[in-house]
Scaffold this motif. Structure first.
Motif, PDB file in Angstrom:
ATOM      1  N   LEU A  35      -0.506  -7.567  -6.338  1.00 37.47           N
ATOM      2  CA  LEU A  35       0.420  -6.430  -6.299  1.00 37.47           C
ATOM      3  C   LEU A  35       0.059  -5.367  -7.333  1.00 37.47           C
ATOM      4  O   LEU A  35       0.105  -4.166  -7.035  1.00 37.47           O
ATOM      5  N   ASP A  36      -0.309  -5.788  -8.532  1.00 35.10           N
ATOM      6  CA  ASP A  36      -0.698  -4.816  -9.559  1.00 35.10           C
ATOM      7  C   ASP A  36      -1.884  -3.974  -9.099  1.00 35.10           C
ATOM      8  O   ASP A  36      -1.903  -2.751  -9.287  1.00 35.10           O
ATOM      9  N   LEU A  37      -2.881  -4.602  -8.488  1.00 40.39           N
ATOM     10  CA  LEU A  37      -4.038  -3.872  -7.976  1.00 40.39           C
ATOM     11  C   LEU A  37      -3.635  -2.911  -6.859  1.00 40.39           C
ATOM     12  O   LEU A  37      -4.079  -1.761  -6.815  1.00 40.39           O
ATOM     13  N   ALA A  38      -2.766  -3.370  -5.970  1.00 37.01           N
ATOM     14  CA  ALA A  38      -2.306  -2.508  -4.870  1.00 37.01           C
ATOM     15  C   ALA A  38      -1.521  -1.308  -5.406  1.00 37.01           C
ATOM     16  O   ALA A  38      -1.708  -0.177  -4.932  1.00 37.01           O
ATOM     17  N   PHE A  39      -0.666  -1.525  -6.394  1.00 38.23           N
ATOM     18  CA  PHE A  39       0.077  -0.402  -6.980  1.00 38.23           C
ATOM     19  C   PHE A  39      -0.868   0.563  -7.692  1.00 38.23           C
ATOM     20  O   PHE A  39      -0.675   1.779  -7.646  1.00 38.23           O
ATOM     21  N   ASN A  57      -1.262  -0.668   2.131  1.00 32.80           N
ATOM     22  CA  ASN A  57      -1.164  -1.958   2.807  1.00 32.80           C
ATOM     23  C   ASN A  57      -1.996  -3.020   2.094  1.00 32.80           C
ATOM     24  O   ASN A  57      -3.091  -2.737   1.615  1.00 32.80           O
ATOM     25  N   ILE A  58      -1.459  -4.230   2.065  1.00 33.55           N
ATOM     26  CA  ILE A  58      -2.117  -5.387   1.459  1.00 33.55           C
ATOM     27  C   ILE A  58      -2.374  -6.414   2.559  1.00 33.55           C
ATOM     28  O   ILE A  58      -1.476  -6.673   3.366  1.00 33.55           O
ATOM     29  N   PRO A  59      -3.552  -7.032   2.582  1.00 31.56           N
ATOM     30  CA  PRO A  59      -3.768  -8.098   3.571  1.00 31.56           C
ATOM     31  C   PRO A  59      -2.676  -9.169   3.451  1.00 31.56           C
ATOM     32  O   PRO A  59      -2.319  -9.595   2.357  1.00 31.56           O
ATOM     33  N   SER A  98       7.575 -22.783   8.805  1.00 24.38           N
ATOM     34  CA  SER A  98       8.579 -22.262   9.739  1.00 24.38           C
ATOM     35  C   SER A  98       8.854 -20.770   9.550  1.00 24.38           C
ATOM     36  O   SER A  98       9.385 -20.127  10.457  1.00 24.38           O
ATOM     37  N   GLU A  99       8.489 -20.205   8.395  1.00 22.62           N
ATOM     38  CA  GLU A  99       8.772 -18.794   8.126  1.00 22.62           C
ATOM     39  C   GLU A  99       7.533 -17.910   8.092  1.00 22.62           C
ATOM     40  O   GLU A  99       7.637 -16.699   7.941  1.00 22.62           O
ATOM     41  N   GLN A 100       6.366 -18.491   8.245  1.00 22.18           N
ATOM     42  CA  GLN A 100       5.130 -17.707   8.184  1.00 22.18           C
ATOM     43  C   GLN A 100       5.080 -16.619   9.247  1.00 22.18           C
ATOM     44  O   GLN A 100       4.566 -15.532   8.996  1.00 22.18           O
ATOM     45  N   SER A 101       5.634 -16.879  10.413  1.00 25.63           N
ATOM     46  CA  SER A 101       5.571 -15.887  11.490  1.00 25.63           C
ATOM     47  C   SER A 101       6.563 -14.737  11.296  1.00 25.63           C
ATOM     48  O   SER A 101       6.533 -13.763  12.034  1.00 25.63           O
ATOM     49  N   MET A 102       7.416 -14.820  10.277  1.00 25.65           N
ATOM     50  CA  MET A 102       8.417 -13.776  10.049  1.00 25.65           C
ATOM     51  C   MET A 102       7.848 -12.562   9.322  1.00 25.65           C
ATOM     52  O   MET A 102       8.492 -11.507   9.282  1.00 25.65           O
ATOM     53  N   ILE A 103       6.655 -12.704   8.718  1.00 23.56           N
ATOM     54  CA  ILE A 103       6.025 -11.555   8.075  1.00 23.56           C
ATOM     55  C   ILE A 103       4.602 -11.399   8.599  1.00 23.56           C
ATOM     56  O   ILE A 103       3.873 -12.359   8.753  1.00 23.56           O
ATOM     57  N   ALA A 104       4.230 -10.165   8.881  1.00 20.40           N
ATOM     58  CA  ALA A 104       2.902  -9.893   9.431  1.00 20.40           C
ATOM     59  C   ALA A 104       2.229  -8.709   8.735  1.00 20.40           C
ATOM     60  O   ALA A 104       1.078  -8.394   9.028  1.00 20.40           O
ATOM     61  N   LEU A 105       2.943  -8.041   7.831  1.00 17.84           N
ATOM     62  CA  LEU A 105       2.411  -6.873   7.137  1.00 17.84           C
ATOM     63  C   LEU A 105       3.099  -6.769   5.780  1.00 17.84           C
ATOM     64  O   LEU A 105       4.310  -6.959   5.673  1.00 17.84           O
ATOM     65  N   CYS A 106       2.302  -6.465   4.759  1.00 12.34           N
ATOM     66  CA  CYS A 106       2.849  -6.213   3.421  1.00 12.34           C
ATOM     67  C   CYS A 106       2.376  -4.836   2.969  1.00 12.34           C
ATOM     68  O   CYS A 106       1.202  -4.498   3.107  1.00 12.34           O
ATOM     69  N   ARG A 107       3.308  -4.061   2.442  1.00 18.41           N
ATOM     70  CA  ARG A 107       3.000  -2.734   1.900  1.00 18.41           C
ATOM     71  C   ARG A 107       3.640  -2.595   0.530  1.00 18.41           C
ATOM     72  O   ARG A 107       4.775  -3.012   0.333  1.00 18.41           O
ATOM     73  N   VAL A 127       8.060  -3.445  -2.695  1.00 18.54           N
ATOM     74  CA  VAL A 127       7.144  -4.195  -1.839  1.00 18.54           C
ATOM     75  C   VAL A 127       7.895  -4.461  -0.546  1.00 18.54           C
ATOM     76  O   VAL A 127       9.037  -4.932  -0.572  1.00 18.54           O
ATOM     77  N   THR A 128       7.270  -4.125   0.587  1.00 19.23           N
ATOM     78  CA  THR A 128       7.913  -4.367   1.872  1.00 19.23           C
ATOM     79  C   THR A 128       7.118  -5.382   2.677  1.00 19.23           C
ATOM     80  O   THR A 128       5.884  -5.384   2.654  1.00 19.23           O
ATOM     81  N   PHE A 129       7.861  -6.201   3.377  1.00 13.88           N
ATOM     82  CA  PHE A 129       7.287  -7.191   4.280  1.00 13.88           C
ATOM     83  C   PHE A 129       7.835  -6.900   5.669  1.00 13.88           C
ATOM     84  O   PHE A 129       9.051  -6.882   5.863  1.00 13.88           O
ATOM     85  N   HIS A 130       6.936  -6.649   6.598  1.00  9.47           N
ATOM     86  CA  HIS A 130       7.329  -6.313   7.970  1.00  9.47           C
ATOM     87  C   HIS A 130       7.025  -7.466   8.910  1.00  9.47           C
ATOM     88  O   HIS A 130       6.067  -8.213   8.712  1.00  9.47           O
ATOM     89  N   SER A 131       7.809  -7.545   9.978  1.00  7.60           N
ATOM     90  CA  SER A 131       7.581  -8.583  10.981  1.00  7.60           C
ATOM     91  C   SER A 131       6.484  -8.190  11.967  1.00  7.60           C
ATOM     92  O   SER A 131       5.909  -9.054  12.621  1.00  7.60           O
ATOM     93  N   ALA A 132       6.162  -6.908  12.081  1.00  9.55           N
ATOM     94  CA  ALA A 132       5.080  -6.438  12.965  1.00  9.55           C
ATOM     95  C   ALA A 132       3.784  -6.308  12.160  1.00  9.55           C
ATOM     96  O   ALA A 132       3.813  -6.041  10.962  1.00  9.55           O
ATOM     97  N   THR A 133       2.667  -6.473  12.822  1.00 11.18           N
ATOM     98  CA  THR A 133       1.364  -6.356  12.164  1.00 11.18           C
ATOM     99  C   THR A 133       1.028  -4.891  11.885  1.00 11.18           C
ATOM    100  O   THR A 133       1.643  -3.977  12.441  1.00 11.18           O
ATOM    101  N   GLU A 134       0.018  -4.689  11.057  1.00 18.69           N
ATOM    102  CA  GLU A 134      -0.429  -3.339  10.726  1.00 18.69           C
ATOM    103  C   GLU A 134      -0.840  -2.562  11.973  1.00 18.69           C
ATOM    104  O   GLU A 134      -0.551  -1.373  12.098  1.00 18.69           O
TER     105      GLU A 134
END
Length: 180
Positions: free
Chosen positions: A29-33, A53-55, A66-75, A161-168
């Motif tokens: 996160l520090d590098l992304a910021f 965007n972060i991989p 069980s929760e891995q599929s709930m996030i697909a994008l991090c910004r 930091v945002t976590f989205h359910s849709a991919t980039e």
């Protein structure tokens, strides 16, 4: 509208621990910021906000299966002190889970469904300014198909930091045009 609904509670608690207690995540996160802040220095850039965007692989592998599929994008997202997004936005196909990383501000959200433009404020703060031990004070969840916009408090730039359910590749970022 609750900041975090019951189905999101477990995921948000895992993400909170990951974002604020994991050294590897903090370095990512520090590098992304740092990269996001550099965008403000580009000569042609004039917006009061930036995102980067972060991989997602690091975050997804760190969650319960069980929760891995709930996030697909991090910004990561930075909004200048005292500023708000110039236009409301909507993610027609994505839930947005947002944590205040540094500073504080508010997310203004309308009723889900993409029609209503009556906004309600949800103030959220970072752990560095949070006087409560409850991590839920640091988070907001915007349901898919919901108009929303952030506004930073005047004291300092707001880092989130945002976590989205849709991919980039799949996320639809749409902005309200007041003229239509």
């Amino acid at each position: 509208m609750p900041k975090v609904s019951t189905p999101d509670t477990s995921l948000v608690k895992q993400l909170h621990t990951l974002v604020f207690s994991d050294v590897e995540t903090k370095n990512i996160l520090d590098l992304a910021f740092e990269k996001a802040l550099a965008i403000f220095d580009e000569p042609e850039y004039s917006q009061p906000f930036v995102s980067y965007n972060i991989p997602i692989t690091h975050f997804a592998k760190s969650l319960n299966k069980s929760e891995q599929s709930m996030i697909a994008l991090c910004r990561v997202f930075i909004l200048r002190a005292g500023c708000k997004m110039p236009r409301p936005e909507i993610h027609r196909n994505s839930v947005q889970r947002l944590v205040s990383f540094k500073g504080q501000g508010s997310i203004y959200s309308a009723t889900p469904g993409g029609v209503d433009m009556t906004f309600k404020e949800c103030a959220i703060v970072s752990p560095d300014v949070n006087d409560s031990e409850d991590p839920m004070n640091c988070w907001d969840v915007v349901p898919e198909n919901t108009w929303h916009f952030p506004q930073a408090d005047a004291g300092q730039d707001w880092f989130t930091v945002t976590f989205h359910s849709a991919t980039e590749d799949a996320i639809v970022d749409e902005y309200w045009d007041a003229e239509t």
